[in-house]
Design an enzyme around this catalytic site. Structure first.
Site, PDB file in Angstrom:
ATOM      1  N   GLU A   5      -7.830   8.201   3.569  1.00  0.00           N
ATOM      2  CA  GLU A   5      -7.470   7.745   2.115  1.00  0.00           C
ATOM      3  C   GLU A   5      -8.733   7.529   1.379  1.00  0.00           C
ATOM      4  O   GLU A   5      -9.428   6.954   2.007  1.00  0.00           O
ATOM      5  CB  GLU A   5      -6.581   6.463   2.268  1.00  0.00           C
ATOM      6  CG  GLU A   5      -5.085   7.061   2.881  1.00  0.00           C
ATOM      7  CD  GLU A   5      -4.239   5.870   2.917  1.00  0.00           C
ATOM      8  OE1 GLU A   5      -3.109   6.012   2.719  1.00  0.00           O
ATOM      9  OE2 GLU A   5      -4.731   4.514   2.667  1.00  0.00           O
TER      10      GLU A   5
ATOM     11  N   CYS B 163       0.776  -1.274  -0.216  1.00  0.00           N
ATOM     12  CA  CYS B 163       0.004   0.017  -0.111  1.00  0.00           C
ATOM     13  C   CYS B 163       0.863   1.153  -0.039  1.00  0.00           C
ATOM     14  O   CYS B 163       2.072   1.266   0.500  1.00  0.00           O
ATOM     15  CB  CYS B 163      -0.790   0.108   1.209  1.00  0.00           C
ATOM     16  SG  CYS B 163      -0.213  -0.450   2.840  1.00  0.00           S
TER      17      CYS B 163
END
Length: 176
Positions: free
Chosen positions: A111, A63
């Site tokens: 996010e 990620c």
């Protein structure tokens, strides 16, 4: 840590923002998450102890945040190579999700995440960059939720959110 400009929203406008600033201010920003699978297992990574947030915790395969001007598929492929030495896998876009989580030391991840999966054939094994990844482990997908429930302190906030709230998007149920 070198200054890294990532796409974040400031007063409703997407613009380049320094990554650490985005986390300190909890700014909503773009991200990617990749889950590499092999059959019924998923590759997890333990974040390096030198990471400025969530060091030593287990996360999904990869990620990160795209650089300003970088598209999500390019970013996902780049980071798989940089963090784990995995190249050439066919990435499948699974969808988009959004979350907000306190990740320690006053840092907040807020996010908007493009989620990808990729199937790794036998013989493809990670070659982790020790600056990014302390360890890797193949874990059965059907056992991951119970492992997170049994030992939540071992896992990143975002992996817990992904598995609790978005598991069926990431790992769609197999239909006959």
């Amino acid at each position: 840590m070198a200054e890294e400009m990532i796409p974040a929203w400031v007063e409703g406008v997407l613009q380049p923002v320094e990554k650490l600033e985005a986390h300190r201010k909890g700014l909503r920003h773009l991200a990617i998450s990749v889950f590499v699978t092999r059959g019924n297992k998923v590759l997890l990574q333990q974040r390096a102890l030198s990471k400025y947030h969530t060091p030593g915790l287990w996360a999904n395969t990869c990620c990160t945040h795209p650089y300003w001007g970088e598209d999500a598929p390019t970013c996902a492929a780049r980071r798989l190579g940089q963090e784990l030495g995995i190249v050439g896998l066919k990435l499948r876009h699974m969808g988009q999700l959004e979350y907000r989580a306190d990740v320690n030391n006053g840092m907040i991840e807020h996010e908007v995440v493009e989620v990808f999966t990729a199937e790794a054939p036998e013989g493809i094994e990670p070659q982790p960059d020790p600056e990014e990844v302390a360890d890797t482990e193949w874990v059965r997908i059907d056992a991951l939720r119970s492992e997170i429930h049994a030992n939540p302190e071992r896992f990143t906030p975002w992996l817990k959110i992904y598995i609790e709230q978005h598991r069926d998007m990431i790992f769609p149920p197999v239909t006959a």
